[in-house]
Motif scaffolding. Sequence first.
Motif, PDB file in Angstrom:
ATOM      1  N   GLY A  59       3.721   7.442  -3.960  1.00  0.00           N
ATOM      2  CA  GLY A  59       3.251   8.133  -2.948  1.00  0.00           C
ATOM      3  C   GLY A  59       4.219   7.486  -1.613  1.00  0.00           C
ATOM      4  N   ALA A  60       4.488   6.329  -1.395  1.00  0.00           N
ATOM      5  CA  ALA A  60       5.184   5.640  -0.449  1.00  0.00           C
ATOM      6  C   ALA A  60       6.663   6.133  -0.479  1.00  0.00           C
ATOM      7  CB  ALA A  60       5.009   4.182  -0.608  1.00  0.00           C
ATOM      8  N   GLY A 101       0.783  -1.305   0.007  1.00  0.00           N
ATOM      9  CA  GLY A 101       0.107  -0.034   0.036  1.00  0.00           C
ATOM     10  C   GLY A 101       0.887   1.308   0.028  1.00  0.00           C
ATOM     11  N   LYS A 102       0.688   2.251   0.899  1.00  0.00           N
ATOM     12  CA  LYS A 102       1.281   3.488   1.146  1.00  0.00           C
ATOM     13  C   LYS A 102       2.687   3.117   1.821  1.00  0.00           C
ATOM     14  CE  LYS A 102      -2.767   6.113   0.487  1.00  0.00           C
ATOM     15  NZ  LYS A 102      -3.750   7.353   1.274  1.00  0.00           N
ATOM     16  N   TYR A 133       3.337   2.387   4.936  1.00  0.00           N
ATOM     17  CA  TYR A 133       3.400   2.659   6.358  1.00  0.00           C
ATOM     18  C   TYR A 133       4.284   1.704   7.210  1.00  0.00           C
ATOM     19  CZ  TYR A 133      -0.285   6.029   5.246  1.00  0.00           C
ATOM     20  OH  TYR A 133      -1.310   6.833   4.826  1.00  0.00           O
ATOM     21  N   CYS A 153       0.847   4.248  -8.184  1.00  0.00           N
ATOM     22  CA  CYS A 153       0.510   5.448  -7.653  1.00  0.00           C
ATOM     23  C   CYS A 153       0.633   5.365  -6.130  1.00  0.00           C
ATOM     24  CB  CYS A 153      -1.104   5.877  -7.664  1.00  0.00           C
ATOM     25  SG  CYS A 153      -1.535   7.432  -6.859  1.00  0.00           S
ATOM     26  N   ASN A 154       0.484   4.069  -5.510  1.00  0.00           N
ATOM     27  CA  ASN A 154       0.829   3.961  -4.053  1.00  0.00           C
ATOM     28  C   ASN A 154       2.179   4.237  -3.931  1.00  0.00           C
ATOM     29  OD1 ASN A 154      -1.746   4.035  -3.082  1.00  0.00           O
ATOM     30  ND2 ASN A 154      -1.927   1.674  -3.145  1.00  0.00           N
ATOM     31  N   CYS A 155       2.874   3.321  -4.830  1.00  0.00           N
ATOM     32  CA  CYS A 155       4.464   3.141  -4.908  1.00  0.00           C
ATOM     33  C   CYS A 155       5.180   4.588  -4.816  1.00  0.00           C
ATOM     34  CB  CYS A 155       4.802   2.383  -5.875  1.00  0.00           C
ATOM     35  SG  CYS A 155       4.453   0.693  -5.737  1.00  0.00           S
ATOM     36  N   GLU A 178       3.937  -3.759  -4.550  1.00  0.00           N
ATOM     37  CA  GLU A 178       2.768  -3.061  -4.519  1.00  0.00           C
ATOM     38  C   GLU A 178       2.173  -3.094  -5.980  1.00  0.00           C
ATOM     39  OE1 GLU A 178      -0.880  -1.547  -4.323  1.00  0.00           O
ATOM     40  OE2 GLU A 178       0.180  -2.268  -2.467  1.00  0.00           O
ATOM     41  N   SER A 213      -0.249  -1.095  -7.237  1.00  0.00           N
ATOM     42  CA  SER A 213      -0.575   0.403  -7.623  1.00  0.00           C
ATOM     43  C   SER A 213       0.620   1.281  -7.710  1.00  0.00           C
ATOM     44  CB  SER A 213      -1.393   0.722  -6.579  1.00  0.00           C
ATOM     45  OG  SER A 213      -1.709   2.361  -6.851  1.00  0.00           O
ATOM     46  N   THR A 261       9.696   0.847  -2.190  1.00  0.00           N
ATOM     47  CA  THR A 261       8.541   0.260  -2.681  1.00  0.00           C
ATOM     48  C   THR A 261       8.552  -0.115  -4.086  1.00  0.00           C
ATOM     49  OG1 THR A 261       7.401   1.552  -1.183  1.00  0.00           O
ATOM     50  CG2 THR A 261       6.054   0.295  -2.788  1.00  0.00           C
TER      51      THR A 261
END
Length: 561
Positions: free
Chosen positions: A200-201, A172-173, A175, A196-198, A192, A194, A290
């Motif tokens: 952002g992470a 995910g993000k 965390y 986009c999640n990568c 991951e 996604s 990520t």
Amino acid sequence: MDDDDFRFFTSDPLFPRRLLLVISSVFPDMSVDVEADDAEKESLLAECPLRVMNILKSARRLGLSRVMYPPLEAAIEGRGHQMARALSFGVKEKKQVEMDILSSAVDIVLKEVDKKREAERMYVEKGEDRQISADTKRESESKGEVKESGKEDTKRGKAKKKKRTIIDIGSGKGYFLQMMSYRHGYDSAGIEASECNCKGAQRRSDAIEKALKNEVKKKREKEKEKEKREKKGEREGAEDEKAESGMNGKEEVGEADDKIGGIDSSGRRGSSTEREEECSGDIDFGRCITIPSYLKLEEANIQVPTLLSEVDMYGDNTQICITGLHPCGDLGSFLARTFKCLCDGGKADTLMAVSCCYHLLSEMSEVEVEDGKRGYPLSHVFHSSLPTLGRDARMIACQAISRWTTSSCEEVRHSQTYRAMLQVVFSRVFPADFARYSIEERRFRLPRRGKRDPVFAEYCVWALRGMQLLHEGDDEKEEEVRKAAMQVYEECMPSSKHLAVFWALRSIAGRVVEAAILLDRHQYLRENNMEAALLAIFPPTISPRNMLLFGHSQNGAHVHA
């Protein structure tokens, strides 16, 4: 159950007080907002219908204990961690608790695993009393170079503090990865799907590292200034003593004062680079990466090390730990399969995952999937004894009885009663469509958006419009729906307490379904010659899905030893 069984609860003038007291007396991990002394609880349990008590006791016996595992709870509490502001930014309180506990648990377990592995290695190297068969002796002699490389790996292990790489599949993000890297110092990589999640992470990881380094730098600067003030005080005290004794030490004291604060006798400050190295050096942060990628189970043994090698997180002396914080549906089963695949290649040795969203699992009975891709069952035992659960059973496995309160029971009573009465209205007003939904859809799909009207007739209009059965401008049909809704309301609403009791007992049975799903994964690891355990790791009132699946493989632990 008959009417007398239901009447024991529905006749309570303070409904659902009696229901909550009986259930919480049987399940100690359940926290309720009603109080009663021991005498009243014993009296209720004695009066409770035998059939109801048998259901509750069977569910408790067949389910898994939700009380936190005491040794792990004590070890975590003994650490006294406080989450840094940078790590907790943007994370809900529930998620913070879960990240805090699981990251500490992973760190504790991995250190124990590594400690045990190192002890076994030293035990073999020292040649202490160990019963080894003749075949094993000959094999060890023929591979003498393995022992030498093991010694070199041990030396490298002492030089490099962390030899572990944490892999969070479905990160995910990021965390949890960031917690493992920036609190515990592990190299961590998330896989991951996604992109986009990568992205952002990764942005969040960079910001956290910068914030934590600044925080450490400021802290060390304060400590350094404090030390300098203490030294200055000592020198001033020595000057006073010399002045009293008639000694002239002005020149020496002046030189000492000039050096305080990093200024030498020539008036130049120490370089900013030197001060920065003193303040920010030796920070034990791991790397946090990520990776956007889909994993294919049949290629996981090659794909995972390849992905890690691309970011310089995998080598001959690397052991992988697979983690998952609430992987949804089939992803929880995929983690167990991937772990088994990596262990076969000697690349991983530890699995720690807490699953959720059991209603999203795939089964052979519902979808056509290959044996290697279905979410349930995994093990041969459950494949032969309990090959199917059904979606309704998996849905109730997601219920959280540890969170029940008087208000939540009333809300559920209201929503479940409306939902059941809507089905009656649907069958009466749209009988042909109702038959089609019952056969093809198997369940109703109520609209997710829009406001649910508290008036039942308007609730029915809203729901049927959302299902595209009732259209704007069809006043005649809309009036028919309202009339049917009023009639059904008068017929069924008096039985709402019966429905609430049924829903409560049905939800409790969900513990047995969840136990079956988790024990299937547990048995899958055991069938593949791995150590496995199921432990309650989170407080159940905070995180109802709190069962940790732990797996350990001796094969992965010793391949690179």
